[in-house]
Each structure stands twice: as structure tokens, then as C-alpha cells.
Write a protein that holds these residues in place. Structure first.
Motif, PDB file in Angstrom:
ATOM      1  N   ARG A 129       1.306  16.172  -0.706  1.00  0.00           N
ATOM      2  CA  ARG A 129       1.372  14.727  -0.471  1.00  0.00           C
ATOM      3  C   ARG A 129       2.548  14.126  -1.229  1.00  0.00           C
ATOM      4  NH1 ARG A 129      -3.632  12.657  -2.802  1.00  0.00           N
ATOM      5  NH2 ARG A 129      -3.017  10.677  -1.909  1.00  0.00           N
ATOM      6  N   LEU A 130       3.332  13.329  -0.537  1.00  0.00           N
ATOM      7  CA  LEU A 130       4.431  12.567  -1.121  1.00  0.00           C
ATOM      8  C   LEU A 130       4.187  11.117  -0.734  1.00  0.00           C
ATOM      9  CD1 LEU A 130       7.282  12.505  -2.489  1.00  0.00           C
ATOM     10  CD2 LEU A 130       8.214  12.747  -0.187  1.00  0.00           C
ATOM     11  N   LEU A 131       4.009  10.255  -1.716  1.00  0.00           N
ATOM     12  CA  LEU A 131       3.659   8.861  -1.451  1.00  0.00           C
ATOM     13  C   LEU A 131       4.836   7.931  -1.686  1.00  0.00           C
ATOM     14  CD1 LEU A 131       0.208   8.736  -3.289  1.00  0.00           C
ATOM     15  CD2 LEU A 131       0.651   9.299  -0.896  1.00  0.00           C
ATOM     16  N   VAL A 132       5.009   6.981  -0.768  1.00  0.00           N
ATOM     17  CA  VAL A 132       5.972   5.889  -0.934  1.00  0.00           C
ATOM     18  C   VAL A 132       5.264   4.593  -0.561  1.00  0.00           C
ATOM     19  CG1 VAL A 132       8.004   7.311  -0.467  1.00  0.00           C
ATOM     20  CG2 VAL A 132       6.931   6.084   1.403  1.00  0.00           C
ATOM     21  N   ARG A 133       5.771   3.504  -1.052  1.00  0.00           N
ATOM     22  CA  ARG A 133       5.172   2.201  -0.710  1.00  0.00           C
ATOM     23  C   ARG A 133       5.463   1.882   0.758  1.00  0.00           C
ATOM     24  NH1 ARG A 133       2.994  -0.141  -4.992  1.00  0.00           N
ATOM     25  NH2 ARG A 133       3.788   0.397  -7.036  1.00  0.00           N
ATOM     26  N   GLY A 134       4.505   1.246   1.391  1.00  0.00           N
ATOM     27  CA  GLY A 134       4.665   0.874   2.795  1.00  0.00           C
ATOM     28  C   GLY A 134       5.912   0.044   3.045  1.00  0.00           C
TER      29      GLY A 134
ATOM     30  N   SER B 131       0.839  -1.187   0.000  1.00  0.00           N
ATOM     31  CA  SER B 131       0.000   0.000   0.000  1.00  0.00           C
ATOM     32  C   SER B 131       0.884   1.251   0.000  1.00  0.00           C
ATOM     33  CB  SER B 131      -0.917   0.006   1.231  1.00  0.00           C
ATOM     34  OG  SER B 131      -0.146   0.081   2.409  1.00  0.00           O
ATOM     35  N   TRP B 132       0.311   2.367  -0.357  1.00  0.00           N
ATOM     36  CA  TRP B 132       1.039   3.634  -0.396  1.00  0.00           C
ATOM     37  C   TRP B 132       0.863   4.361   0.925  1.00  0.00           C
ATOM     38  CZ3 TRP B 132       4.270   4.903  -4.296  1.00  0.00           C
ATOM     39  CH2 TRP B 132       4.159   4.161  -5.471  1.00  0.00           C
TER      40      TRP B 132
ATOM     41  N   ARG C 267      13.094   2.593   5.025  1.00  0.00           N
ATOM     42  CA  ARG C 267      14.265   2.961   4.228  1.00  0.00           C
ATOM     43  C   ARG C 267      14.144   4.401   3.723  1.00  0.00           C
ATOM     44  NH1 ARG C 267      15.395   1.049  -1.358  1.00  0.00           N
ATOM     45  NH2 ARG C 267      17.372   2.030  -1.823  1.00  0.00           N
ATOM     46  N   ALA C 268      12.937   4.825   3.345  1.00  0.00           N
ATOM     47  CA  ALA C 268      12.717   6.192   2.877  1.00  0.00           C
ATOM     48  C   ALA C 268      13.076   7.197   3.970  1.00  0.00           C
ATOM     49  CB  ALA C 268      11.265   6.375   2.440  1.00  0.00           C
ATOM     50  N   PHE C 269      12.666   6.934   5.201  1.00  0.00           N
ATOM     51  CA  PHE C 269      13.022   7.826   6.306  1.00  0.00           C
ATOM     52  C   PHE C 269      14.533   7.907   6.482  1.00  0.00           C
ATOM     53  CE2 PHE C 269       8.662   7.107   8.350  1.00  0.00           C
ATOM     54  CZ  PHE C 269       8.202   8.355   7.971  1.00  0.00           C
ATOM     55  N   ASP C 270      15.216   6.768   6.371  1.00  0.00           N
ATOM     56  CA  ASP C 270      16.678   6.758   6.503  1.00  0.00           C
ATOM     57  C   ASP C 270      17.340   7.565   5.391  1.00  0.00           C
ATOM     58  OD1 ASP C 270      16.450   5.151   8.747  1.00  0.00           O
ATOM     59  OD2 ASP C 270      16.864   3.278   7.651  1.00  0.00           O
ATOM     60  N   VAL C 271      16.876   7.392   4.156  1.00  0.00           N
ATOM     61  CA  VAL C 271      17.443   8.109   3.009  1.00  0.00           C
ATOM     62  C   VAL C 271      17.211   9.609   3.151  1.00  0.00           C
ATOM     63  CG1 VAL C 271      17.161   8.490   0.517  1.00  0.00           C
ATOM     64  CG2 VAL C 271      17.317   6.155   1.409  1.00  0.00           C
ATOM     65  N   LEU C 272      16.004  10.005   3.547  1.00  0.00           N
ATOM     66  CA  LEU C 272      15.714  11.433   3.694  1.00  0.00           C
ATOM     67  C   LEU C 272      16.486  12.052   4.846  1.00  0.00           C
ATOM     68  CD1 LEU C 272      11.879  11.452   3.009  1.00  0.00           C
ATOM     69  CD2 LEU C 272      13.719  12.157   1.465  1.00  0.00           C
ATOM     70  N   ALA C 273      16.675  11.308   5.919  1.00  0.00           N
ATOM     71  CA  ALA C 273      17.461  11.837   7.050  1.00  0.00           C
ATOM     72  C   ALA C 273      18.919  12.060   6.651  1.00  0.00           C
ATOM     73  CB  ALA C 273      17.367  10.872   8.234  1.00  0.00           C
ATOM     74  N   ALA C 274      19.430  11.232   5.766  1.00  0.00           N
ATOM     75  CA  ALA C 274      20.819  11.331   5.342  1.00  0.00           C
ATOM     76  C   ALA C 274      21.022  12.363   4.215  1.00  0.00           C
ATOM     77  CB  ALA C 274      21.326   9.972   4.876  1.00  0.00           C
ATOM     78  N   ASN C 275      19.931  12.842   3.627  1.00  0.00           N
ATOM     79  CA  ASN C 275      20.000  13.774   2.494  1.00  0.00           C
ATOM     80  C   ASN C 275      19.051  14.940   2.683  1.00  0.00           C
ATOM     81  OD1 ASN C 275      21.696  12.217   0.370  1.00  0.00           O
ATOM     82  ND2 ASN C 275      20.253  10.722   1.175  1.00  0.00           N
TER      83      ASN C 275
END
Length: 79
Positions: free
Chosen positions: A56-61, A8-9, A66-74
């Protein structure tokens, strides 16, 4: 059997469109699919009157952690 929640998104809110576009590009560079469903609507004249945090920014559940980790690092660069 496929985990339904993992496919799910998940809706991540962003403050502004340019911030959401930055986040999407960072996520896509890391191989994470990300969508801004209202991207073209936000370019209309009424969009500047929208409340911050409504983009709204959607990512797959399955990619959320991993998305949170990538955004925190960038983080988004500040002018």
C-alpha cells in the motif's frame, strides 16, 4: 468548508516494497506526502510470500492527479 474527500488518503497499490519506496521518494521530492503504512511489516520473513500488488502506498486525495503525473514522468529505473 474543507472538502472531506480531498483530505482523505487514497490507496495506490504497488507490486513490490522497493517499487513503493521509489515511488514515495519521487512523490516526496515533488512535495507530495506519501506513506507506506506496512513498510516495516513487509520486512518480516513472511513478506516474500505476499502476492504482488499488495504493498500500500497512500497519498492524499487532493494530490492524486498530480501524483499520477509525477510518477508517469519518473518511472522506476530498471537494472
Amino acid at each position: 468548508m474543507m472538502d472531506r474527500d480531498a483530505e482523505s488518503w487514497v490507496d495506490l497499490r504497488s507490486t513490490w516494497l522497493d517499487e513503493a519506496v521509489w515511488f514515495r521518494s519521487v512523490l516526496e521530492a515533488a512535495g507530495i506526502e506519501a506513506l507506506i503504512p506496512d513498510e516495516h511489516t513487509l520486512g518480516l520473513p513472511l513478506a516474500p510470500d505476499m502476492e504482488p500488488g499488495t504493498v500500500r502506498l497512500l497519498v492524499r486525495g487532493s494530490d492524486l492527479e498530480r501524483a499520477f503525473d509525477v510518477l508517469a514522468a519518473n518511472p522506476m529505473p530498471v537494472d
